[in-house]
Design an enzyme around this catalytic site. Structure first.
Site, short mmCIF file in Angstrom:
data_model
loop_
_atom_site.label_atom_id
_atom_site.label_comp_id
_atom_site.label_asym_id
_atom_site.label_seq_id
_atom_site.Cartn_x
_atom_site.Cartn_y
_atom_site.Cartn_z
N SER A 119 0.93 -1.14 0.11
CA SER A 119 -0.22 -0.15 0.18
C SER A 119 1.03 1.03 0.11
CB SER A 119 -0.85 0.00 1.84
OG SER A 119 -2.12 1.13 1.30
N HIS A 123 -0.53 -1.66 -4.24
CA HIS A 123 -2.04 -1.24 -3.24
C HIS A 123 -2.40 0.21 -3.46
CE1 HIS A 123 -5.41 -3.33 -1.87
NE2 HIS A 123 -4.60 -2.36 -1.06
N ASP A 133 -5.12 2.61 -2.34
CA ASP A 133 -6.40 2.53 -1.40
C ASP A 133 -7.20 4.24 -1.70
OD1 ASP A 133 -6.19 -0.28 -0.10
OD2 ASP A 133 -4.31 0.73 1.01
N HIS A 150 -8.08 -1.12 -5.09
CA HIS A 150 -8.56 -1.18 -4.04
C HIS A 150 -9.55 -0.24 -4.53
CE1 HIS A 150 -9.03 -2.49 0.34
NE2 HIS A 150 -10.86 -2.67 -0.33
N GLY A 162 -10.90 2.07 6.02
CA GLY A 162 -10.54 3.66 5.97
C GLY A 162 -10.17 4.05 7.53
N GLY A 166 -5.24 2.84 12.53
CA GLY A 166 -4.74 2.29 13.69
C GLY A 166 -4.82 1.61 14.53
N ASP A 210 -5.98 -7.48 3.66
CA ASP A 210 -5.85 -6.18 4.40
C ASP A 210 -5.64 -5.92 5.41
OD1 ASP A 210 -5.12 -3.72 3.85
OD2 ASP A 210 -6.28 -3.41 1.70
#
Length: 182
Positions: free
Chosen positions: A7, A32, A34, A67, A146, A149, A179
């Site tokens: 990513s 990747h 996002d 993605h 989305g 953490g 993911d």
């Protein structure tokens, strides 16, 4: 076979080209991408990911793994198809009907990309089974998409195992991608 799709979501703009080049030298298998619209998930990365995708395509031949964490899936397929991604993945939860899922699978294939369907942690893996013969990859989210953490939801390991067993039992040919957001 294990492949790595790295990513680029958290790459700092001022270091982007250097990091993308470093990932290529490190032999990542995919970049990747996002793409979030701020509606399907709280964060909006749509402009940043377009910018980064432009940079990556100018300096690298590493395939793109797009993605889509968006509500209007078709609009974003159109936006990214020109980059000739290896695969475009959309969320099952972003669709309103089985017919729409089938239409999106067909539409993505018509762009020349492979097709992936992603499922959120609360979606039962069985909901994707009927589409598996028609796609190339199933992406299992091990955290809520989305939101950074988060800790991996341990039950998602069982979901991956269940999917793998189903694929093997039914002699299907598709990849499983996992993911996790940090």
């Amino acid at each position: 076979m294990v492949e790595i799709s790295t990513s680029i979501l958290n790459v700092e703009k001022e270091n982007a080209s250097k990091i993308f080049y470093g990932l290529e030298v490190a032999k990542t298998d995919y970049f990747h991408i996002d793409v979030m619209d701020g509606k399907f998930v709280p964060k909006d990365t749509s402009e940043l990911m377009l910018e980064y995708t432009n940079v990556v395509k100018q300096i690298s031949n590493i395939p793109l793994d797009v993605h889509l964490m968006v509500e209007n899936v078709k609009e974003y397929i159109d936006e990214y198809a020109g980059f000739k991604p290896n695969i475009i993945t959309f969320h099952l939860e972003a669709t309103k009907s089985k017919e729409e899922v089938k239409e999106l699978i067909k539409y993505i294939k018509e762009t020349g990309a492979r097709v992936g369907i992603s499922v959120k942690p609360n979606t039962k893996i069985e909901e994707v089974y009927e589409y598996l013969p028609y796609i190339h990859m199933c992406l299992i989210m091990t955290v809520e998409p989305g939101l950074g953490g988060q800790k991996l939801i341990p039950e998602m390991i069982d979901k991956v195992r269940t999917l793998k067993d189903y694929i093997t039992k039914n002699n299907l040919d598709l990849d499983i991608e996992v993911d996790r957001r940090n």
